[in-house]
Scaffold this motif. Structure first.
Motif: not given
Ligand code: NI
Length: 142
Positions: A92-94, A100
Motif C-alpha cells: 500500500h502506497v499513500h 492511495c
C-alpha cells in the motif's frame, strides 16, 4: 499470405483522449489512428489470451483510488478477502493527500486471477487499475 479485408467502424471517445491518441500516432511515427488502434487491440487480445484457462500465472494487480472514500476502501478490502487464496502480498502506497495505490501480488489459475482483477477494477471509484501478468517460470526451461 491471404488478404484480410479491412472493416471500417466508427468509434466515439472523449476529445481529450483523441488528441492524446493523435500525439501518440505522431510520436510513434504510425500511419494513422487506425494503425494505432489496431496495434492496441492486438496487444490486448494477446494479453487476454494469456489470462484465460487453467494454467498458473503470477502477476500484479495495481489499483489507484481516492482514500477519502472510506466505503470504497472497505469494499476493496472485502473483495480482497474473498479471493485471499490468490493474493500473496499487498503493498500500500499513500501517493498523495487524496490517492492511495495498492499493488497486489497474485498467483493462481489464469481465469481466477483475471476474474479477481476484473472485480477489483470494476469497483466504482477506482481511478486507474491494471492486471500485469508474468510467468511463474513453469514450462519455461530449467
Ligand atoms: Ni493510503
Amino acid at each position: 499470405m491471404s488478404k484480410d479485408p479491412v472493416t471500417r467502424f466508427s468509434v466515439s471517445m472523449p476529445g481529450s483522449l483523441v488528441r492524446q491518441l493523435d500525439e501518440l500516432v505522431r510520436a510513434r511515427g504510425l500511419a494513422n489512428r487506425s494503425q494505432a488502434v489496431a496495434e492496441m487491440v492486438r496487444a490486448r487480445l494477446v494479453e487476454d489470451h494469456a489470462q484465460q484457462g487453467d494454467h498458473e500465472i503470477a502477476g500484479t494487480i495495481t489499483l489507484v483510488y481516492d482514500h477519502h472514500r472510506r466505503d470504497l476502501q472497505a469494499h476493496l478490502t472485502d473483495l480482497q478477502h474473498d479471493v485471499e487464496g490468490l493474493i500473496v502480498a499487498v503493498l500500500h502506497v499513500h501517493l498523495d493527500h487524496h490517492h492511495c495505490m495498492e499493488v497486489l501480488a497474485v498467483r493462481g489459475r489464469a481465469a481466477a486471477v483475471r476474474q479477481a482483477a476484473d472485480r477489483l477494477l470494476a469497483v466504482k471509484g477506482v481511478q486507474h487499475g491494471a492486471l500485469t501478468v508474468t510467468t511463474t517460470g513453469k514450462g519455461f526451461g530449467p
